[in-house]
Write a protein that holds these residues in place. Structure first.
Motif, PDB file in Angstrom:
ATOM      1  N   GLY A 193      -9.580 -38.919 122.376  1.00 21.37           N
ATOM      2  CA  GLY A 193      -9.751 -40.383 122.320  1.00 21.37           C
ATOM      3  C   GLY A 193      -8.557 -41.177 122.816  1.00 21.37           C
ATOM      4  O   GLY A 193      -8.533 -42.396 122.706  1.00 21.37           O
ATOM      5  N   TYR A 194      -7.521 -40.497 123.347  1.00 15.10           N
ATOM      6  CA  TYR A 194      -6.395 -41.195 123.974  1.00 15.10           C
ATOM      7  C   TYR A 194      -6.468 -40.932 125.482  1.00 15.10           C
ATOM      8  O   TYR A 194      -7.151 -40.006 125.924  1.00 15.10           O
ATOM      9  N   PHE A 195      -5.713 -41.725 126.248  1.00 14.93           N
ATOM     10  CA  PHE A 195      -5.863 -41.613 127.698  1.00 14.93           C
ATOM     11  C   PHE A 195      -5.283 -40.338 128.307  1.00 14.93           C
ATOM     12  O   PHE A 195      -5.715 -39.906 129.365  1.00 14.93           O
ATOM     13  N   ALA A 196      -4.282 -39.746 127.652  1.00 15.59           N
ATOM     14  CA  ALA A 196      -3.716 -38.512 128.215  1.00 15.59           C
ATOM     15  C   ALA A 196      -3.461 -37.520 127.085  1.00 15.59           C
ATOM     16  O   ALA A 196      -2.347 -37.405 126.593  1.00 15.59           O
ATOM     17  N   GLY A 197      -4.523 -36.846 126.664  1.00 15.65           N
ATOM     18  CA  GLY A 197      -4.377 -35.840 125.610  1.00 15.65           C
ATOM     19  C   GLY A 197      -4.873 -36.350 124.276  1.00 15.65           C
ATOM     20  O   GLY A 197      -5.587 -37.354 124.204  1.00 15.65           O
ATOM     21  N   ASP A 198      -4.463 -35.640 123.215  1.00 11.14           N
ATOM     22  CA  ASP A 198      -5.052 -35.958 121.910  1.00 11.14           C
ATOM     23  C   ASP A 198      -4.125 -36.785 121.032  1.00 11.14           C
ATOM     24  O   ASP A 198      -4.323 -36.891 119.833  1.00 11.14           O
ATOM     25  N   LYS A 199      -3.062 -37.325 121.632  1.00  9.87           N
ATOM     26  CA  LYS A 199      -2.219 -38.226 120.830  1.00  9.87           C
ATOM     27  C   LYS A 199      -1.712 -39.377 121.705  1.00  9.87           C
ATOM     28  O   LYS A 199      -1.825 -39.316 122.935  1.00  9.87           O
ATOM     29  N   LEU A 200      -1.139 -40.344 121.036  1.00  4.67           N
ATOM     30  CA  LEU A 200      -0.633 -41.515 121.744  1.00  4.67           C
ATOM     31  C   LEU A 200       0.404 -41.108 122.783  1.00  4.67           C
ATOM     32  O   LEU A 200       1.242 -40.241 122.535  1.00  4.67           O
ATOM     33  N   SER A 201       0.329 -41.738 123.962  1.00  4.30           N
ATOM     34  CA  SER A 201       1.350 -41.509 124.997  1.00  4.30           C
ATOM     35  C   SER A 201       1.670 -42.862 125.643  1.00  4.30           C
ATOM     36  O   SER A 201       1.045 -43.884 125.326  1.00  4.30           O
ATOM     37  N   ALA A 202       2.617 -42.834 126.573  1.00  6.71           N
ATOM     38  CA  ALA A 202       2.982 -44.072 127.273  1.00  6.71           C
ATOM     39  C   ALA A 202       1.791 -44.633 128.055  1.00  6.71           C
ATOM     40  O   ALA A 202       1.730 -45.835 128.331  1.00  6.71           O
ATOM     41  N   ALA A 203       0.815 -43.767 128.392  1.00  6.76           N
ATOM     42  CA  ALA A 203      -0.383 -44.247 129.098  1.00  6.76           C
ATOM     43  C   ALA A 203      -1.129 -45.257 128.221  1.00  6.76           C
ATOM     44  O   ALA A 203      -1.553 -46.319 128.685  1.00  6.76           O
ATOM     45  N   ASP A 204      -1.279 -44.914 126.940  1.00 10.79           N
ATOM     46  CA  ASP A 204      -1.989 -45.833 126.030  1.00 10.79           C
ATOM     47  C   ASP A 204      -1.199 -47.121 125.842  1.00 10.79           C
ATOM     48  O   ASP A 204      -1.773 -48.207 125.766  1.00 10.79           O
ATOM     49  N   ILE A 205       0.130 -46.966 125.770  1.00 11.87           N
ATOM     50  CA  ILE A 205       0.946 -48.171 125.530  1.00 11.87           C
ATOM     51  C   ILE A 205       0.848 -49.117 126.718  1.00 11.87           C
ATOM     52  O   ILE A 205       0.634 -50.315 126.553  1.00 11.87           O
ATOM     53  N   ILE A 206       0.945 -48.585 127.937  1.00 14.82           N
ATOM     54  CA  ILE A 206       0.900 -49.513 129.087  1.00 14.82           C
ATOM     55  C   ILE A 206      -0.498 -50.115 129.257  1.00 14.82           C
ATOM     56  O   ILE A 206      -0.643 -51.283 129.629  1.00 14.82           O
TER      57      ILE A 206
ATOM     58  N   GLU B 151      14.075 -36.085 122.441  1.00  7.99           N
ATOM     59  CA  GLU B 151      13.137 -35.217 121.697  1.00  7.99           C
ATOM     60  C   GLU B 151      11.770 -35.102 122.378  1.00  7.99           C
ATOM     61  O   GLU B 151      10.892 -34.391 121.898  1.00  7.99           O
ATOM     62  N   GLY B 152      11.602 -35.819 123.476  1.00  8.00           N
ATOM     63  CA  GLY B 152      10.323 -35.739 124.192  1.00  8.00           C
ATOM     64  C   GLY B 152       9.151 -36.294 123.401  1.00  8.00           C
ATOM     65  O   GLY B 152       8.015 -35.859 123.570  1.00  8.00           O
ATOM     66  N   LYS B 153       9.446 -37.295 122.554  1.00 10.47           N
ATOM     67  CA  LYS B 153       8.345 -37.912 121.784  1.00 10.47           C
ATOM     68  C   LYS B 153       7.345 -38.566 122.740  1.00 10.47           C
ATOM     69  O   LYS B 153       7.739 -39.044 123.803  1.00 10.47           O
ATOM     70  N   LEU B 154       6.119 -38.596 122.373  1.00 17.64           N
ATOM     71  CA  LEU B 154       5.028 -39.231 123.135  1.00 17.64           C
ATOM     72  C   LEU B 154       4.664 -38.476 124.414  1.00 17.64           C
ATOM     73  O   LEU B 154       3.732 -38.863 125.109  1.00 17.64           O
ATOM     74  N   VAL B 155       5.445 -37.443 124.773  1.00 21.12           N
ATOM     75  CA  VAL B 155       5.158 -36.727 126.030  1.00 21.12           C
ATOM     76  C   VAL B 155       4.067 -35.688 125.751  1.00 21.12           C
ATOM     77  O   VAL B 155       4.225 -34.852 124.856  1.00 21.12           O
ATOM     78  N   PRO B 156       2.939 -35.746 126.493  1.00 19.31           N
ATOM     79  CA  PRO B 156       1.866 -34.785 126.232  1.00 19.31           C
ATOM     80  C   PRO B 156       2.321 -33.342 126.498  1.00 19.31           C
ATOM     81  O   PRO B 156       3.225 -33.107 127.299  1.00 19.31           O
ATOM     82  N   ALA B 157       1.644 -32.397 125.845  1.00 20.73           N
ATOM     83  CA  ALA B 157       2.044 -30.987 125.962  1.00 20.73           C
ATOM     84  C   ALA B 157       1.763 -30.434 127.361  1.00 20.73           C
ATOM     85  O   ALA B 157       2.589 -29.705 127.920  1.00 20.73           O
ATOM     86  N   SER B 158       0.610 -30.764 127.942  1.00 16.95           N
ATOM     87  CA  SER B 158       0.263 -30.115 129.225  1.00 16.95           C
ATOM     88  C   SER B 158       0.824 -30.897 130.411  1.00 16.95           C
ATOM     89  O   SER B 158       0.938 -32.128 130.374  1.00 16.95           O
ATOM     90  N   LYS B 159       1.137 -30.138 131.453  1.00 20.03           N
ATOM     91  CA  LYS B 159       1.640 -30.722 132.708  1.00 20.03           C
ATOM     92  C   LYS B 159       0.605 -31.720 133.266  1.00 20.03           C
ATOM     93  O   LYS B 159       0.952 -32.791 133.763  1.00 20.03           O
ATOM     94  N   LYS B 160      -0.671 -31.313 133.149  1.00 19.82           N
ATOM     95  CA  LYS B 160      -1.748 -32.160 133.683  1.00 19.82           C
ATOM     96  C   LYS B 160      -1.720 -33.549 133.018  1.00 19.82           C
ATOM     97  O   LYS B 160      -1.799 -34.574 133.690  1.00 19.82           O
ATOM     98  N   ASN B 161      -1.590 -33.548 131.704  1.00 16.93           N
ATOM     99  CA  ASN B 161      -1.555 -34.842 131.004  1.00 16.93           C
ATOM    100  C   ASN B 161      -0.250 -35.592 131.243  1.00 16.93           C
ATOM    101  O   ASN B 161      -0.232 -36.819 131.249  1.00 16.93           O
TER     102      ASN B 161
END
Ligand SMILES: N[C@@H](CCC(=O)N[C@@H](CS)C(=O)NCC(=O)O)C(=O)O
Length: 242
Positions: free
Chosen positions: A174-187, A91-101
């Protein structure tokens, strides 16, 4: 839902908690094998039976649940997290919307263990020097260790934290890659939240300045991380098993 049998080899007080958090976040079914550290703070030797380096986290995966096939062994947190996201996240959960993020997430999966974590571990090891030195040499050993920390590891760690503070200040969500939690924040949760901001007083003493004032964005982010439902769930899972 995957048919693979996934075993997470989880070590107490370690980086492996991030993998547990990610599996919980994505609702991937897994089994846990727990290990506690010995009195030297090392992992028990059984972990070497799973991977020769004897480190945690490690995943042991039985494709389609088959116990007869050789398991796939996946080590290194950044790689483990990429592997989970690629193979168990339809389902692509946690994956940011933009390619850049999305690219930024990949960067942090390499950066965290490749550049940041080693500096913090080295500082921790150096801080133990005087208590580990032979009696009679402790003061001198402690001074040498402090000199090495001050001359190299501390400025390098600070430069990394300055960099992360700056990166975060540019993210309006306020998250490291976009406006929601991603694997970047988790690591990044282990070095920034668990190692530093969860006990910011002790960390500030080591740095010589109040890190909550020096790094307000990292401080605010750490508070958000502490309240993340997936992390809270991972903590609860462990509490019931230990
Ligand atoms: N770069 C590896 C490091 C793994 C690692 O060193 N884990 C530590 C726990 S934080 C460990 O297993 N230590 C056991 C020991 O030192 O005996 C990763 O990202 O997974």
């Amino acid at each position: 839902m995957t048919k693979d049998k996934i075993i997470l080899h989880w070590l107490k007080f370690s980086r492996s908690h991030r993998v547990l958090w990610l599996l919980e976040e994505l609702n991937v079914p897994y089994e846990l094998k727990l290990y506690v550290r010995d009195k030297e703070y090392r992992a028990p030797p059984e972990l070497r039976k799973i991977h020769p380096l004897g480190r945690s986290p490690v995943l042991e995966i039985y494709p389609d649940g088959s116990d007869t096939e050789e398991p796939v062994i996946v080590a290194e947190t950044g790689y483990i997290m990429s592997y989970i996201l690629e193979n168990y996240n339809p389902e692509g959960k946690l994956v940011p919307a933009s390619k850049k993020n999305q690219e930024l997430v990949k960067y942090y999966l390499y950066y965290t263990e490749g550049s940041l974590q080693g500096l913090l571990v080295s500082l921790l090891v150096l801080s133990k020097t005087s208590e580990r030195a032979p009696w009679g040499t402790r003061t001198l050993a402690g001074l040498v260790a402090k000199g090495i920390a001050k001359g190299y590891y501390l400025p390098e760690a600070k430069s990394n934290l300055d960099f992360l503070e700056e990166q975060l200040s540019r993210q309006p969500g306020g998250y490291f890659a976009g406006d929601k939690l991603s694997a970047a924040d988790i690591i990044l949760s282990f070095p920034i939240y668990h190692n530093l901001f969860s006990d910011h007083k002790a960390a500030s003493e080591r740095v010589g300045q109040d890190i909550t004032k020096l790094y307000p964005h990292l401080n605010a982010w750490s508070k958000k991380i502490a309240a993340e439902p997936g992390l809270i769930k991972a903590d609860e899972v462990i509490k019931t098993k230990l």
